[in-house]
Design an enzyme around this catalytic site. Structure first.
Site, PDB file in Angstrom:
ATOM      1  N   GLU A 292       0.864  -1.188   0.000  1.00  0.00           N
ATOM      2  CA  GLU A 292       0.000   0.000   0.000  1.00  0.00           C
ATOM      3  C   GLU A 292       0.899   1.236   0.000  1.00  0.00           C
ATOM      4  O   GLU A 292       1.615   1.470   0.972  1.00  0.00           O
ATOM      5  CB  GLU A 292      -0.919  -0.022   1.216  1.00  0.00           C
ATOM      6  CG  GLU A 292      -1.844  -1.229   1.273  1.00  0.00           C
ATOM      7  CD  GLU A 292      -2.731  -1.363   0.056  1.00  0.00           C
ATOM      8  OE1 GLU A 292      -3.188  -0.332  -0.475  1.00  0.00           O
ATOM      9  OE2 GLU A 292      -2.952  -2.491  -0.395  1.00  0.00           O
ATOM     10  N   CYS A 326      -1.544   9.468   3.093  1.00  0.00           N
ATOM     11  CA  CYS A 326      -1.472   9.005   1.703  1.00  0.00           C
ATOM     12  C   CYS A 326      -2.711   9.465   0.957  1.00  0.00           C
ATOM     13  O   CYS A 326      -2.705   9.599  -0.257  1.00  0.00           O
ATOM     14  CB  CYS A 326      -1.353   7.495   1.666  1.00  0.00           C
ATOM     15  SG  CYS A 326      -2.694   6.671   2.521  1.00  0.00           S
TER      16      CYS A 326
HETATM   17  N1  LIG Z   1      -1.654   3.449   0.784  1.00  0.00           N
HETATM   18  C1  LIG Z   1      -1.714   3.454   2.103  1.00  0.00           C
HETATM   19  O1  LIG Z   1      -2.571   2.823   2.710  1.00  0.00           O
HETATM   20  C2  LIG Z   1      -0.718   4.266   2.882  1.00  0.00           C
HETATM   21  C3  LIG Z   1      -0.971   4.509   4.232  1.00  0.00           C
HETATM   22  C4  LIG Z   1      -0.040   5.253   4.971  1.00  0.00           C
HETATM   23  C5  LIG Z   1       1.099   5.736   4.365  1.00  0.00           C
HETATM   24  N2  LIG Z   1       1.312   5.491   3.050  1.00  0.00           N
HETATM   25  C6  LIG Z   1       2.502   6.029   2.394  1.00  0.00           C
HETATM   26  O2  LIG Z   1       3.634   5.881   3.254  1.00  0.00           O
HETATM   27  C7  LIG Z   1       4.578   6.889   3.003  1.00  0.00           C
HETATM   28  C8  LIG Z   1       5.004   7.529   4.304  1.00  0.00           C
HETATM   29  O3  LIG Z   1       5.466   6.574   5.203  1.00  0.00           O
HETATM   30  P1  LIG Z   1       7.009   6.337   5.510  1.00  0.00           P
HETATM   31  O4  LIG Z   1       7.750   7.612   5.375  1.00  0.00           O
HETATM   32  O5  LIG Z   1       7.081   5.610   6.800  1.00  0.00           O
HETATM   33  O6  LIG Z   1       7.420   5.377   4.307  1.00  0.00           O
HETATM   34  P2  LIG Z   1       8.778   4.590   4.084  1.00  0.00           P
HETATM   35  O7  LIG Z   1       8.619   3.839   2.816  1.00  0.00           O
HETATM   36  O8  LIG Z   1       9.950   5.456   4.239  1.00  0.00           O
HETATM   37  O9  LIG Z   1       8.833   3.568   5.323  1.00  0.00           O
HETATM   38  C9  LIG Z   1       7.809   2.618   5.560  1.00  0.00           C
HETATM   39  C10 LIG Z   1       8.387   1.477   6.375  1.00  0.00           C
HETATM   40  O10 LIG Z   1       9.361   0.806   5.589  1.00  0.00           O
HETATM   41  C11 LIG Z   1      10.572   0.673   6.323  1.00  0.00           C
HETATM   42  N3  LIG Z   1      11.671   0.625   5.355  1.00  0.00           N
HETATM   43  C12 LIG Z   1      12.321   1.657   4.788  1.00  0.00           C
HETATM   44  N4  LIG Z   1      13.242   1.202   3.920  1.00  0.00           N
HETATM   45  C13 LIG Z   1      13.157  -0.147   3.930  1.00  0.00           C
HETATM   46  C14 LIG Z   1      13.820  -1.183   3.225  1.00  0.00           C
HETATM   47  N5  LIG Z   1      14.783  -0.934   2.341  1.00  0.00           N
HETATM   48  N6  LIG Z   1      13.443  -2.458   3.470  1.00  0.00           N
HETATM   49  C15 LIG Z   1      12.482  -2.729   4.349  1.00  0.00           C
HETATM   50  N7  LIG Z   1      11.821  -1.798   5.060  1.00  0.00           N
HETATM   51  C16 LIG Z   1      12.147  -0.516   4.835  1.00  0.00           C
HETATM   52  C17 LIG Z   1      10.557   1.861   7.260  1.00  0.00           C
HETATM   53  O11 LIG Z   1      11.397   1.658   8.358  1.00  0.00           O
HETATM   54  C18 LIG Z   1       9.099   1.905   7.656  1.00  0.00           C
HETATM   55  O12 LIG Z   1       8.831   0.973   8.672  1.00  0.00           O
HETATM   56  C19 LIG Z   1       3.891   7.878   2.090  1.00  0.00           C
HETATM   57  O13 LIG Z   1       4.348   7.680   0.773  1.00  0.00           O
HETATM   58  C20 LIG Z   1       2.414   7.514   2.210  1.00  0.00           C
HETATM   59  O14 LIG Z   1       1.638   7.868   1.101  1.00  0.00           O
HETATM   60  C21 LIG Z   1       0.432   4.757   2.308  1.00  0.00           C
HETATM   61  N1  LIG Z   2      -6.874   5.503   5.645  1.00  0.00           N
HETATM   62  C1  LIG Z   2      -6.474   6.886   5.790  1.00  0.00           C
HETATM   63  C2  LIG Z   2      -5.188   7.191   5.102  1.00  0.00           C
HETATM   64  C3  LIG Z   2      -4.048   6.276   5.384  1.00  0.00           C
HETATM   65  C4  LIG Z   2      -2.807   6.796   4.758  1.00  0.00           C
HETATM   66  O1  LIG Z   2      -2.111   7.649   5.165  1.00  0.00           O
HETATM   67  C5  LIG Z   2      -7.549   7.780   5.213  1.00  0.00           C
HETATM   68  O2  LIG Z   2      -8.519   7.287   4.650  1.00  0.00           O
HETATM   69  O3  LIG Z   2      -7.412   8.986   5.301  1.00  0.00           O
END
Ligand SMILES: NC(=O)c1ccc[n+]([C@@H]2O[C@H](COP(=O)([O-])OP(=O)(O)OC[C@H]3O[C@@H](n4cnc5c(N)ncnc54)[C@H](O)[C@@H]3O)[C@@H](O)[C@H]2O)c1
Ligand SMILES: N[C@@H](CCC=O)C(=O)O
Length: 538
Positions: A292, A326
């Site tokens: 995600e 996100c």
């Molecule tokens: N689509 C969704 O449901 C959703 C929900 C929340 C956040 N997000 C997205 O998450 C991002 C923000 O979160 P973030 O800054 O924590 O993201 P990130 O990708 O930097 O980190 C996410 C997780 O991955 C780990 N990680 C980082 N590098 C790694 C590697 N090489 N191997 C394994 N694990 C690794 C981090 O420690 C953390 O636990 C934004 O892009 C946001 O849109 C998406």
């Molecule tokens: N589920 C949350 C977003 C999660 C991602 O950051 C929303 O619907 O706003």
């Protein structure tokens, strides 16, 4: 304990913090939590709290950098692998525990979260910089995930598939758990997403090693405490803090990692997706990957929309939790006939947002860390070149030393500009002018992501069109594009926003199950208990 299987699942209701009693209760909980800042917390492996082999790290309060939330363990690769081994050991028995018994553990865990809700909110306000309501919504979402997945596991256990009867044979599908896997979560929904991603596989008989984001380890640690309190068998849930590569990537690569559930950035997600697709030496299965990722979500406002309501919802969708969702509305696509009026309203409401320390419940708080500040500020500089700055545009001047940035609005951005195409993940939104409905929907769909979207109009024909043509995972008509509710608005996106697994929806648990088609041909003269056959997976 009441038989919760008979009760219908319901979403948890948020506290109203404009009620002075609730405000005071949250402030009291904050005071209590703040008196516990600076303690040291352990890993949780095989039901034991243990130290890390690779040192420790500190979690800071983004709203006030002089404050340390706590000290956490850096696990070594060997410890992470040991946690995975223990998860496989636990799987041997957990996979055979009845769905009803598993659900009982989950219902108890949800009750503990309910009991500790204000405390959990207080840790989140402190560690992630969420306002009271944003923190409460996150904790409520975690309760919803636990409750909902428990109900879903029971439903699946009751039998889901409708199959045709074939010439006297009896056909059934049995859903089997798939094994031990890894859950890697982000910091922005530090409790809800951490909890949801860990508990979903567990609900249907799998076991998990969960790695929280390094900025919010306390939120994961709280859940380890809760699952320990409810007596979840050792090894079913393991909590491992540590390095992205040392713990996260090495676990993803491990030949025995049966599934990877990842929520985070596009870059890391695509990297892990590639790792998941490679068969490591000794690996005996294809890894399941739930991925995600980010979004570049738009609020489309058509010429006949209620502009006051649209402006209010845009501001909530763009700047709730500093735009670090996100799902955030980082683009506003406005019909040319109402563009100026809408822009004026949004700018006015944006300028009225109070920026400051989350403990004082400011609507707009700090962003998560220095890396986020650098990234957001660099996009603000890009925005100044690409369009016209209408509000914000600089670091906010606040009493505390934290990562504060003013909520920022740009106007006259071209649909192909960088701030109209790339995820910023901060308090920045960009206005883009559309000629008409066609043009607006085309622009909205013209990005690599497809996560959320909002569409404002009062014309049923146009709404119907948006419902069909606006290609996003979660589409909201006449409301903001953030805040999906578990069980009501299953959440997730497609294109480069991810696998659209739909967290909090009926499809989600199937990612952690292997369906087995079974056929029984009754032999002459043998009395089969067909009901037992039907429910063989109980
Ligand atoms: N689509 C969704 O449901 C959703 C929900 C929340 C956040 N997000 C997205 O998450 C991002 C923000 O979160 P973030 O800054 O924590 O993201 P990130 O990708 O930097 O980190 C996410 C997780 O991955 C780990 N990680 C980082 N590098 C790694 C590697 N090489 N191997 C394994 N694990 C690794 C981090 O420690 C953390 O636990 C934004 O892009 C946001 O849109 C998406
Ligand atoms: N589920 C949350 C977003 C999660 C991602 O950051 C929303 O619907 O706003």
């Amino acid at each position: 304990m009441p038989d919760q299987t008979l009760e219908k699942y319901k979403n948890e209701t948020y506290f109203d913090f404009s009620d002075p009693t609730n405000d005071k209760a949250q402030k009291d909980a904050l005071e209590e939590v703040r008196s516990n800042f600076g303690k040291e917390y352990d890993l949780y492996i095989n039901g034991q709290f243990v130290k890390g082999d690779a040192g420790t790290f500190e979690s800071k309060n983004p709203s006030d950098l002089s404050e340390t939330i706590g000290t956490f363990q850096m696990a070594s690769k060997e410890q992470a692998f040991d946690a995975l081994d223990k998860a496989w050991d636990a799987f041997e028995t957990w996979q055979h525990v009845s769905a009803k018994k598993r659900a009982e553990y989950l219902f108890k865990a949800a009750d503990v979260v309910r009991r500790r809700r204000l405390e959990i909110n207080a840790w989140m306000i402190s560690e992630a910089g969420k306002s009271y309501l944003e923190a409460d919504a996150d904790t409520c979402e975690a309760i919803d995930f636990i409750d909902y997945y428990a109900h879903e596991a029971l439903r699946i256990d009751d039998g889901m598939d409708v199959l045709s009867e074939t010439w006297g044979d009896y056909n059934r599908t049995i859903y089997m758990p798939i094994g031990a896997g890894v859950s890697i979560s982000p910091w922005n929904f530090p409790f809800a997403i951490f909890v949801g991603m860990a508990i979903a596989p567990i609900a249907v008989g799998n076991t998990v090693v969960a790695k929280p984001a390094p900025d919010t380890p306390k939120m994961g640690q709280l859940f380890a405490e809760i699952l320990d309190e409810v007596g979840l068998p050792a090894g079913v849930f393991n909590f491992v803090t540590g390095g992205d590569i040392e713990v996260g990537e090495n676990l993803a690569k491990h030949p025995n990692t049966r599934f990877i559930t990842f929520t985070g950035s596009k870059g890391v997600g695509l990297h892990l997706n590639k790792i998941a697709s490679e068969v490591a030496e000794g690996q005996k299965f294809l890894k399941r990957m739930v991925c995600e990722l980010g979004g570049k979500n738009a609020t489309v406002v058509d010429e006949d929309a209620d502009l006051e309501s649209a402006a209010t919802e845009i501001v909530k969708g763009a700047f709730g939790f500093q735009g670090q969702k996100c799902s955030a509305s980082s683009r506003v696509i406005a019909h040319q006939a109402i563009y100026d009026e809408l822009l004026e309203k949004v700018v006015e409401k944006t300028k009225a947002l109070s920026v400051g320390n989350a403990k004082d419940n400011h609507i707009s708080g700090a962003v998560i860390n220095q890396k986020a500040v650098d990234k957001i500020m660099s996009y603000i500089e890009i925005g100044k070149k690409e369009g016209k700055l209408m509000a914000g545009g600089k670091r906010a001047d606040t009493e505390d030393e934290g990562y504060y940035i003013e909520p920022t609005v740009f106007a006259d951005i071209d649909e192909n500009d960088r701030i109209a195409q790339e995820e910023i993940f901060g308090p920045v939104t960009a206005f883009i002018k559309a000629k008409d409905t066609d043009d607006a929907l085309r622009i909205a769909n013209g990005v690599d992501y497809a996560l959320t979207g909002a569409y404002f109009s009062n014309d049923p024909k146009k709404i119907d069109r948006a419902l069909r043509e606006y290609r996003v995972g979660n589409l909201y008509i006449n409301r903001k594009c953030t805040g999906a509710l578990v069980g009501a608005q299953p959440f997730g996106g497609f294109k480069l926003s991810g696998t659209d697994a739909k967290a909090g929806g009926r499809d989600y648990l199937k990612y952690f199950l292997e369906p087995k088609s079974t056929t029984l041909r009754p032999a002459d003269g043998v009395d089969y208990d067909l009901e037992k056959f039907e429910f063989a997976n109980k």
